[in-house]
Design a protein around this motif. Structure first.
Motif, PDB file in Angstrom:
ATOM      1  N   THR A 125      -3.672  -0.606   5.156  1.00  0.00           N
ATOM      2  CA  THR A 125      -3.681  -1.934   5.774  1.00  0.00           C
ATOM      3  C   THR A 125      -4.131  -1.820   7.224  1.00  0.00           C
ATOM      4  O   THR A 125      -3.653  -0.952   7.966  1.00  0.00           O
ATOM      5  CB  THR A 125      -2.289  -2.578   5.714  1.00  0.00           C
ATOM      6  N   TYR A 126      -5.047  -2.707   7.607  1.00  0.00           N
ATOM      7  CA  TYR A 126      -5.577  -2.753   8.970  1.00  0.00           C
ATOM      8  C   TYR A 126      -5.274  -4.122   9.574  1.00  0.00           C
ATOM      9  O   TYR A 126      -5.421  -5.150   8.905  1.00  0.00           O
ATOM     10  CB  TYR A 126      -7.082  -2.491   8.963  1.00  0.00           C
ATOM     11  N   SER A 131     -10.850 -12.142  16.061  1.00  0.00           N
ATOM     12  CA  SER A 131     -11.295 -12.925  14.903  1.00  0.00           C
ATOM     13  C   SER A 131     -12.619 -13.615  15.199  1.00  0.00           C
ATOM     14  O   SER A 131     -12.652 -14.796  15.549  1.00  0.00           O
ATOM     15  CB  SER A 131     -10.230 -13.962  14.525  1.00  0.00           C
ATOM     16  N   PRO A 132     -13.741 -12.896  15.075  1.00  0.00           N
ATOM     17  CA  PRO A 132     -15.051 -13.535  15.232  1.00  0.00           C
ATOM     18  C   PRO A 132     -15.233 -14.635  14.188  1.00  0.00           C
ATOM     19  O   PRO A 132     -14.515 -14.674  13.175  1.00  0.00           O
ATOM     20  CB  PRO A 132     -16.042 -12.386  15.006  1.00  0.00           C
ATOM     21  N   ASN A 133     -16.212 -15.529  14.406  1.00  0.00           N
ATOM     22  CA  ASN A 133     -16.336 -16.681  13.509  1.00  0.00           C
ATOM     23  C   ASN A 133     -16.851 -16.326  12.118  1.00  0.00           C
ATOM     24  O   ASN A 133     -16.860 -17.170  11.232  1.00  0.00           O
ATOM     25  CB  ASN A 133     -17.217 -17.775  14.134  1.00  0.00           C
ATOM     26  N   TRP A 134     -17.270 -15.073  11.899  1.00  0.00           N
ATOM     27  CA  TRP A 134     -17.663 -14.667  10.547  1.00  0.00           C
ATOM     28  C   TRP A 134     -16.486 -14.111   9.744  1.00  0.00           C
ATOM     29  O   TRP A 134     -16.626 -13.777   8.578  1.00  0.00           O
ATOM     30  CB  TRP A 134     -18.802 -13.635  10.591  1.00  0.00           C
ATOM     31  N   MET A 135     -15.309 -14.036  10.375  1.00  0.00           N
ATOM     32  CA  MET A 135     -14.116 -13.541   9.698  1.00  0.00           C
ATOM     33  C   MET A 135     -13.381 -14.715   9.059  1.00  0.00           C
ATOM     34  O   MET A 135     -13.330 -15.798   9.638  1.00  0.00           O
ATOM     35  CB  MET A 135     -13.211 -12.822  10.701  1.00  0.00           C
ATOM     36  N   PRO A 136     -12.837 -14.554   7.846  1.00  0.00           N
ATOM     37  CA  PRO A 136     -12.088 -15.639   7.221  1.00  0.00           C
ATOM     38  C   PRO A 136     -10.992 -16.176   8.136  1.00  0.00           C
ATOM     39  O   PRO A 136     -10.247 -15.407   8.744  1.00  0.00           O
ATOM     40  CB  PRO A 136     -11.497 -14.983   5.966  1.00  0.00           C
ATOM     41  N   GLU A 137     -10.910 -17.478   8.237  1.00  0.00           N
ATOM     42  CA  GLU A 137      -9.959 -18.114   9.146  1.00  0.00           C
ATOM     43  C   GLU A 137      -8.527 -17.766   8.759  1.00  0.00           C
ATOM     44  O   GLU A 137      -8.147 -17.793   7.593  1.00  0.00           O
ATOM     45  CB  GLU A 137     -10.154 -19.632   9.118  1.00  0.00           C
ATOM     46  N   GLY A 138      -7.730 -17.417   9.766  1.00  0.00           N
ATOM     47  CA  GLY A 138      -6.316 -17.143   9.544  1.00  0.00           C
ATOM     48  C   GLY A 138      -5.994 -15.743   9.055  1.00  0.00           C
ATOM     49  O   GLY A 138      -4.817 -15.407   8.838  1.00  0.00           O
ATOM     50  N   LEU A 139      -7.013 -14.888   8.892  1.00  0.00           N
ATOM     51  CA  LEU A 139      -6.767 -13.525   8.409  1.00  0.00           C
ATOM     52  C   LEU A 139      -6.150 -12.688   9.524  1.00  0.00           C
ATOM     53  O   LEU A 139      -6.729 -12.544  10.600  1.00  0.00           O
ATOM     54  CB  LEU A 139      -8.079 -12.894   7.940  1.00  0.00           C
ATOM     55  N   THR A 140      -4.976 -12.142   9.288  1.00  0.00           N
ATOM     56  CA  THR A 140      -4.293 -11.332  10.298  1.00  0.00           C
ATOM     57  C   THR A 140      -4.292  -9.844   9.959  1.00  0.00           C
ATOM     58  O   THR A 140      -4.048  -9.008  10.826  1.00  0.00           O
ATOM     59  CB  THR A 140      -2.840 -11.795  10.494  1.00  0.00           C
ATOM     60  N   VAL A 161     -13.256  -3.192  19.104  1.00  0.00           N
ATOM     61  CA  VAL A 161     -12.392  -2.950  17.951  1.00  0.00           C
ATOM     62  C   VAL A 161     -11.866  -4.287  17.447  1.00  0.00           C
ATOM     63  O   VAL A 161     -11.282  -5.062  18.202  1.00  0.00           O
ATOM     64  CB  VAL A 161     -11.216  -2.022  18.317  1.00  0.00           C
ATOM     65  N   ILE A 162     -12.090  -4.568  16.163  1.00  0.00           N
ATOM     66  CA  ILE A 162     -11.621  -5.837  15.605  1.00  0.00           C
ATOM     67  C   ILE A 162     -10.481  -5.633  14.604  1.00  0.00           C
ATOM     68  O   ILE A 162      -9.833  -6.610  14.222  1.00  0.00           O
ATOM     69  CB  ILE A 162     -12.769  -6.632  14.956  1.00  0.00           C
ATOM     70  N   SER A 224     -12.265  -9.257  -1.495  1.00  0.00           N
ATOM     71  CA  SER A 224     -13.142 -10.421  -1.344  1.00  0.00           C
ATOM     72  C   SER A 224     -13.276 -10.837   0.107  1.00  0.00           C
ATOM     73  O   SER A 224     -14.359 -11.190   0.578  1.00  0.00           O
ATOM     74  CB  SER A 224     -12.626 -11.594  -2.180  1.00  0.00           C
ATOM     75  N   GLU A 225     -12.167 -10.800   0.829  1.00  0.00           N
ATOM     76  CA  GLU A 225     -12.208 -11.197   2.235  1.00  0.00           C
ATOM     77  C   GLU A 225     -13.121 -10.280   3.041  1.00  0.00           C
ATOM     78  O   GLU A 225     -13.900 -10.746   3.886  1.00  0.00           O
ATOM     79  CB  GLU A 225     -10.794 -11.194   2.825  1.00  0.00           C
ATOM     80  N   VAL A 226     -13.034  -8.981   2.792  1.00  0.00           N
ATOM     81  CA  VAL A 226     -13.882  -8.040   3.522  1.00  0.00           C
ATOM     82  C   VAL A 226     -15.338  -8.197   3.095  1.00  0.00           C
ATOM     83  O   VAL A 226     -16.251  -8.139   3.924  1.00  0.00           O
ATOM     84  CB  VAL A 226     -13.384  -6.595   3.341  1.00  0.00           C
ATOM     85  N   ALA A 227     -15.570  -8.413   1.811  1.00  0.00           N
ATOM     86  CA  ALA A 227     -16.937  -8.658   1.346  1.00  0.00           C
ATOM     87  C   ALA A 227     -17.534  -9.877   2.039  1.00  0.00           C
ATOM     88  O   ALA A 227     -18.699  -9.854   2.468  1.00  0.00           O
ATOM     89  CB  ALA A 227     -16.943  -8.858  -0.164  1.00  0.00           C
ATOM     90  N   HIS A 228     -16.752 -10.943   2.173  1.00  0.00           N
ATOM     91  CA  HIS A 228     -17.255 -12.138   2.849  1.00  0.00           C
ATOM     92  C   HIS A 228     -17.470 -11.900   4.338  1.00  0.00           C
ATOM     93  O   HIS A 228     -18.381 -12.479   4.934  1.00  0.00           O
ATOM     94  CB  HIS A 228     -16.317 -13.325   2.608  1.00  0.00           C
ATOM     95  N   MET A 229     -16.658 -11.048   4.944  1.00  0.00           N
ATOM     96  CA  MET A 229     -16.927 -10.664   6.339  1.00  0.00           C
ATOM     97  C   MET A 229     -18.318 -10.052   6.452  1.00  0.00           C
ATOM     98  O   MET A 229     -19.094 -10.407   7.343  1.00  0.00           O
ATOM     99  CB  MET A 229     -15.893  -9.636   6.827  1.00  0.00           C
ATOM    100  N   ILE A 230     -18.616  -9.099   5.570  1.00  0.00           N
ATOM    101  CA  ILE A 230     -19.905  -8.409   5.614  1.00  0.00           C
ATOM    102  C   ILE A 230     -21.052  -9.383   5.399  1.00  0.00           C
ATOM    103  O   ILE A 230     -22.036  -9.384   6.146  1.00  0.00           O
ATOM    104  CB  ILE A 230     -19.933  -7.278   4.562  1.00  0.00           C
TER     105      ILE A 230
END
Length: 246
Positions: A125-126, A131-140, A161-162, A224-230
């Motif tokens: 877990t990271y 939270s750049p705007n390409w990151m899913p909203e609310g992801l902690t 570092v994000i 899925s969240e990381v895939a959508h980040m990419i």
């Protein structure tokens, strides 16, 4: 015009696992295409010494994982660093995964080496720091597979570092919206990780580490969240590149 993603293949799964799980370029296509990245995927066997002719042969680049270290004396390591440095300077989007994360840092002025923290295998877990705007909203935080001994130990000047953890301080790095990298493996399925750990258990991977990694695969993951980040990152970086050309 269809976006072209060039996958720089710097490693391969063990031969007896490839028939079941495919190679690393196919794993990335299986990760990204079903989630909206209907791109043209091109693979370059850099591990065999074959780099693209120019950094503009594709619209973006993705560097896979590898069993090798960025410090290994291999003929293709130096040319790959030069290629990545040029692609970055010319604002061609880049994504690096595991070894790709480490060599991208090295190419841009950072440092990666074998960590004194040892092996990181299984679901990790990271925690999100920015939270750049390409990151899913609310992801902690996000959890994905990991398989590494090496880590980035010095951050390049352009790197932010994000995401981080106690085990891996520089777990995800954003380079001015032009390059992005992750230490973990969003392309690794649970089944592949278990098979890989069993394949290397007691050989290159200590038995206790393999056993813990296999046991960790009951944990939830945010693939899925990381895939959508990419995907979001590459799309935004590609648009920015085109705008800068005008």
């Amino acid at each position: 015009m269809t976006f072209k993603l060039g996958i720089l293949e710097v490693g391969r799964p063990p031969e007896n696992l490839r028939n079941t799980f495919g190679d690393y370029p196919s794993m990335f296509e299986e990760l990204l295409r079903p989630r909206g990245a209907d791109w043209h995927y091109m693979s370059y066997p850099v591990v065999d010494g074959q780099l693209p002719q120019t950094v503009h042969d594709c619209d973006g680049w993705l560097i896979t994982g590898s069993k090798y270290g960025v410090y290994d004396d291999l003929d293709w390591i130096g040319p790959l660093k030069t290629f990545l440095k040029q692609a970055y300077s010319e604002h061609v989007p880049i994504v690096g995964i595991c070894f790709g994360h480490q060599i991208l840092a090295e190419a841009l002025g950072g440092k990666a080496e074998k960590s004194d923290k040892g092996w990181g295998c299984g679901v990790f877990t990271y925690y999100v720091l920015q939270s750049p705007n390409w990151m899913p909203e609310g992801l902690t935080s996000f959890s994905i597979e990991a398989y590494h001994q090496d880590q980035v130990v010095r951050l390049p000047e352009d790197g932010d570092v994000i995401a981080s953890s106690d085990f891996c301080e520089f777990a995800a790095i954003d380079y001015k919206g032009r390059a992005l990298s992750f230490q973990g493996h969003p392309e690794f399925s649970r089944d592949y990780t278990v098979a890989l750990c069993n394949e290397r258990r007691g050989d290159t991977l200590p038995e206790d580490i393999a056993d813990r990694a296999i046991a960790s695969n009951d944990a939830p993951m945010q693939i899925s969240e990381v895939a959508h980040m990419i995907i979001n990152f590459i799309q935004q970086a590609a648009v920015r590149e085109k705008q800068e050309e005008l």
